[in-house]
Design a protein around this motif. Structure first.
Motif, PDB file in Angstrom:
ATOM      1  N   TYR A 130     -11.951 -41.584  25.719  1.00  0.00           N
ATOM      2  CA  TYR A 130     -13.285 -42.201  25.821  1.00  0.00           C
ATOM      3  C   TYR A 130     -13.915 -42.334  24.442  1.00  0.00           C
ATOM      4  CZ  TYR A 130     -18.345 -42.349  26.403  1.00  0.00           C
ATOM      5  OH  TYR A 130     -19.676 -42.669  26.273  1.00  0.00           O
ATOM      6  N   TRP A 131     -13.826 -41.272  23.632  1.00  0.00           N
ATOM      7  CA  TRP A 131     -14.440 -41.324  22.303  1.00  0.00           C
ATOM      8  C   TRP A 131     -13.729 -42.315  21.387  1.00  0.00           C
ATOM      9  CZ3 TRP A 131     -14.461 -35.420  22.916  1.00  0.00           C
ATOM     10  CH2 TRP A 131     -15.649 -35.017  23.548  1.00  0.00           C
ATOM     11  N   ARG A 132     -12.429 -42.455  21.535  1.00  0.00           N
ATOM     12  CA  ARG A 132     -11.702 -43.451  20.759  1.00  0.00           C
ATOM     13  C   ARG A 132     -12.185 -44.863  21.127  1.00  0.00           C
ATOM     14  NH1 ARG A 132      -5.425 -43.896  21.837  1.00  0.00           N
ATOM     15  NH2 ARG A 132      -6.316 -44.504  23.854  1.00  0.00           N
ATOM     16  N   LYS A 136     -13.923 -47.522  18.547  1.00  0.00           N
ATOM     17  CA  LYS A 136     -13.356 -48.854  18.306  1.00  0.00           C
ATOM     18  C   LYS A 136     -14.338 -49.963  18.688  1.00  0.00           C
ATOM     19  CE  LYS A 136      -8.437 -47.805  18.492  1.00  0.00           C
ATOM     20  NZ  LYS A 136      -7.134 -48.107  19.139  1.00  0.00           N
ATOM     21  N   ALA A 137     -15.255 -49.658  19.606  1.00  0.00           N
ATOM     22  CA  ALA A 137     -16.266 -50.638  20.001  1.00  0.00           C
ATOM     23  C   ALA A 137     -17.458 -50.644  19.050  1.00  0.00           C
ATOM     24  CB  ALA A 137     -16.735 -50.346  21.424  1.00  0.00           C
ATOM     25  N   GLY A 138     -17.389 -49.809  18.019  1.00  0.00           N
ATOM     26  CA  GLY A 138     -18.486 -49.739  17.061  1.00  0.00           C
ATOM     27  C   GLY A 138     -19.648 -48.899  17.536  1.00  0.00           C
ATOM     28  N   GLU A 139     -19.402 -48.046  18.537  1.00  0.00           N
ATOM     29  CA  GLU A 139     -20.443 -47.173  19.081  1.00  0.00           C
ATOM     30  C   GLU A 139     -19.967 -45.723  19.093  1.00  0.00           C
ATOM     31  OE1 GLU A 139     -21.090 -48.749  22.961  1.00  0.00           O
ATOM     32  OE2 GLU A 139     -22.046 -50.581  22.245  1.00  0.00           O
ATOM     33  N   PRO A 140     -19.632 -45.181  17.928  1.00  0.00           N
ATOM     34  CA  PRO A 140     -19.119 -43.805  17.888  1.00  0.00           C
ATOM     35  C   PRO A 140     -20.187 -42.799  18.294  1.00  0.00           C
ATOM     36  CG  PRO A 140     -19.622 -44.567  15.678  1.00  0.00           C
ATOM     37  CD  PRO A 140     -19.775 -45.762  16.577  1.00  0.00           C
ATOM     38  N   ARG A 141     -19.759 -41.717  18.899  1.00  0.00           N
ATOM     39  CA  ARG A 141     -20.676 -40.633  19.267  1.00  0.00           C
ATOM     40  C   ARG A 141     -20.380 -39.424  18.378  1.00  0.00           C
ATOM     41  NH1 ARG A 141     -22.642 -42.275  24.624  1.00  0.00           N
ATOM     42  NH2 ARG A 141     -23.700 -40.280  24.888  1.00  0.00           N
ATOM     43  N   ALA A 177      -5.798 -31.243  17.325  1.00  0.00           N
ATOM     44  CA  ALA A 177      -6.818 -32.183  17.796  1.00  0.00           C
ATOM     45  C   ALA A 177      -7.839 -32.483  16.701  1.00  0.00           C
ATOM     46  CB  ALA A 177      -7.507 -31.632  19.037  1.00  0.00           C
ATOM     47  N   ALA A 178      -8.188 -31.478  15.906  1.00  0.00           N
ATOM     48  CA  ALA A 178      -9.143 -31.698  14.813  1.00  0.00           C
ATOM     49  C   ALA A 178      -8.587 -32.731  13.834  1.00  0.00           C
ATOM     50  CB  ALA A 178      -9.440 -30.386  14.100  1.00  0.00           C
ATOM     51  N   ALA A 179      -7.287 -32.646  13.554  1.00  0.00           N
ATOM     52  CA  ALA A 179      -6.668 -33.582  12.619  1.00  0.00           C
ATOM     53  C   ALA A 179      -6.568 -34.983  13.218  1.00  0.00           C
ATOM     54  CB  ALA A 179      -5.278 -33.075  12.232  1.00  0.00           C
ATOM     55  N   GLU A 180      -6.245 -35.071  14.506  1.00  0.00           N
ATOM     56  CA  GLU A 180      -5.998 -36.373  15.120  1.00  0.00           C
ATOM     57  C   GLU A 180      -7.263 -37.104  15.562  1.00  0.00           C
ATOM     58  OE1 GLU A 180      -3.034 -36.436  18.147  1.00  0.00           O
ATOM     59  OE2 GLU A 180      -1.526 -35.400  16.908  1.00  0.00           O
ATOM     60  N   LEU A 181      -8.299 -36.363  15.931  1.00  0.00           N
ATOM     61  CA  LEU A 181      -9.500 -36.993  16.486  1.00  0.00           C
ATOM     62  C   LEU A 181     -10.626 -37.168  15.466  1.00  0.00           C
ATOM     63  CD1 LEU A 181      -9.718 -35.225  19.972  1.00  0.00           C
ATOM     64  CD2 LEU A 181      -8.650 -37.405  19.403  1.00  0.00           C
ATOM     65  N   GLY A 183     -10.930 -39.016  12.966  1.00  0.00           N
ATOM     66  CA  GLY A 183     -11.215 -40.398  12.630  1.00  0.00           C
ATOM     67  C   GLY A 183     -12.105 -41.104  13.630  1.00  0.00           C
ATOM     68  N   TYR A 184     -12.296 -40.511  14.802  1.00  0.00           N
ATOM     69  CA  TYR A 184     -13.166 -41.094  15.828  1.00  0.00           C
ATOM     70  C   TYR A 184     -14.522 -40.394  15.884  1.00  0.00           C
ATOM     71  CZ  TYR A 184      -8.554 -42.748  17.237  1.00  0.00           C
ATOM     72  OH  TYR A 184      -7.299 -43.310  17.246  1.00  0.00           O
ATOM     73  N   GLY A 185     -14.788 -39.542  14.899  1.00  0.00           N
ATOM     74  CA  GLY A 185     -16.062 -38.840  14.857  1.00  0.00           C
ATOM     75  C   GLY A 185     -16.111 -37.586  15.695  1.00  0.00           C
ATOM     76  N   VAL A 186     -14.938 -37.042  16.048  1.00  0.00           N
ATOM     77  CA  VAL A 186     -14.857 -35.859  16.908  1.00  0.00           C
ATOM     78  C   VAL A 186     -14.512 -34.637  16.070  1.00  0.00           C
ATOM     79  CG1 VAL A 186     -13.786 -34.847  18.961  1.00  0.00           C
ATOM     80  CG2 VAL A 186     -13.986 -37.339  18.765  1.00  0.00           C
ATOM     81  N   THR A 187     -15.298 -33.574  16.202  1.00  0.00           N
ATOM     82  CA  THR A 187     -14.914 -32.296  15.610  1.00  0.00           C
ATOM     83  C   THR A 187     -14.359 -31.410  16.716  1.00  0.00           C
ATOM     84  OG1 THR A 187     -17.048 -31.182  15.904  1.00  0.00           O
ATOM     85  CG2 THR A 187     -16.756 -32.474  13.893  1.00  0.00           C
ATOM     86  N   VAL A 188     -13.409 -30.563  16.350  1.00  0.00           N
ATOM     87  CA  VAL A 188     -12.747 -29.688  17.331  1.00  0.00           C
ATOM     88  C   VAL A 188     -12.665 -28.290  16.754  1.00  0.00           C
ATOM     89  CG1 VAL A 188     -10.761 -29.391  18.844  1.00  0.00           C
ATOM     90  CG2 VAL A 188     -11.345 -31.686  18.011  1.00  0.00           C
ATOM     91  N   ASN A 189     -13.271 -27.343  17.434  1.00  0.00           N
ATOM     92  CA  ASN A 189     -13.233 -25.945  17.026  1.00  0.00           C
ATOM     93  C   ASN A 189     -12.893 -25.074  18.234  1.00  0.00           C
ATOM     94  OD1 ASN A 189     -14.312 -25.953  14.089  1.00  0.00           O
ATOM     95  ND2 ASN A 189     -15.793 -27.227  15.188  1.00  0.00           N
TER      96      ASN A 189
END
Length: 298
Positions: A130-132, A136-141, A177-181, A183-189
């Motif tokens: 969903y975040w990807r 890509k739609a120009g609406e990152p969260r 996941a932190a490394a892969e996501l 680029g979509y504005g997602v942090t993973v801890n």
């Protein structure tokens, strides 16, 4: 008036019908979030959602098996359909089937690894997709994932081989996941919590005694509510610079856990002979940090 860092943000919390997950749900609601309460037990999930709504917050129950692919998709869809999006995923669901390795049954291994590890992946996968799409739609969260590992997964725990293996894998999944996501504005801890829950209270008399609430009115270090403030902060926009980290949380203590790191090293410049490696390995170990023993090890 305290600033609410999660005002209007949409949060999914798995395994939120009781224990640490319930405390996360209440804390996020108090911080202004719209909460999707997941639990395998539908009545428990609904009870927490009702508790939040009666307290003036916003919540909806989304019961289901987190390790089931379609159920996981439905949980994510519930957040989007009910509140218009998703900002935070807290992977918390799990249970234990403790036994020494030589006594573990195949089902006891499979069921614990399935719920903890696959359950983390299923929700992460659907939320990440969903975040990807939004990015890509120009609406990152400003998206956040907080996973739940354990000290048992980092250091080991005698009699919990299935649980420890799953929690160790979750720590690595967090880094991946932190490394892969990112680029979509997602942090993973991830967190490694120590608190009084149904799981810990059922782990034997010694553990139950250690986890018991004090009867003198002093600070209750094992109160599961102690874990939630860090999780709430990690779910907020304020935590944007923090990703790929694992935090141990117990009482009022927060500790950064550093996992596998290269320690002492020796390069011969040629292939080693087995017979010469005894003193080499002994030297490497002597020059490396002392290894932490698994919980319960003598």
């Amino acid at each position: 008036m305290t600033n609410k860092g999660n005002d209007g943000r949409v949060v999914i919390i798995t395994g939120a019908g009781a224990g640490i997950g319930r405390e996360h749900a209440l804390a996020f609601a108090a911080d202004g979030a719209h909460v999707v309460v997941n639990d395998y037990d539908a009545s428990a999930a609904e009870a927490v959602a009702v508790e939040i709504r009666e307290g003036g917050g916003t919540a909806v129950a989304a019961p289901g098996d987190v390790a089931d692919w379609e159920a996981g998709a439905k949980i994510v869809a519930t957040a989007i359909d009910e509140f218009g999006g998703l900002d935070v995923l807290v992977n918390n669901a799990g249970f234990v089937r403790d036994r020494m390795l030589i006594s573990l049954s195949e089902d006891e291994w499979d069921s614990v690894v399935r719920v903890h590890l696959k359950g983390h992946f299923v929700l992460l996968r659907h939320a990440g997709a969903y975040w990807r799409e939004r990015a890509k739609a120009g609406e990152p969260r400003q998206a956040r994932i907080i996973n739940t590992s354990s000290g048992a997964g980092i250091f080991g725990s005698v009699g919990q081989g299935n649980y420890a293996a799953a929690k160790a894998a979750i720590a690595e999944l967090t880094l991946q996941a932190a490394a892969e996501l990112g680029g979509y504005g997602v942090t993973v801890n991830a967190i490694a919590p120590a608190a009084r829950t149904q799981m810990t209270m059922g782990a034997g008399e010694a553990m139950a005694a250690q986890m018991a609430a004090p009867d003198d009115g002093s600070f209750d270090a094992m109160d599961p509510a102690n874990i939630s403030p860090l999780v709430v902060w990690l779910g907020s926009p304020d935590s944007a610079g923090v990703t790929g980290r694992l935090f141990e949380v117990e009482g009022g203590t927060i500790t950064v856990l550093d996992g596998w790191q290269r320690a002492a090293s020796t390069d011969k410049g040629a292939r080693w002979e087995p017979a010469e490696l005894g003193p080499v390995v002994a030297d490497l170990i002597a020059r490396s940090p002392e290894q932490v023993k698994p919980y319960g090890a003598r």
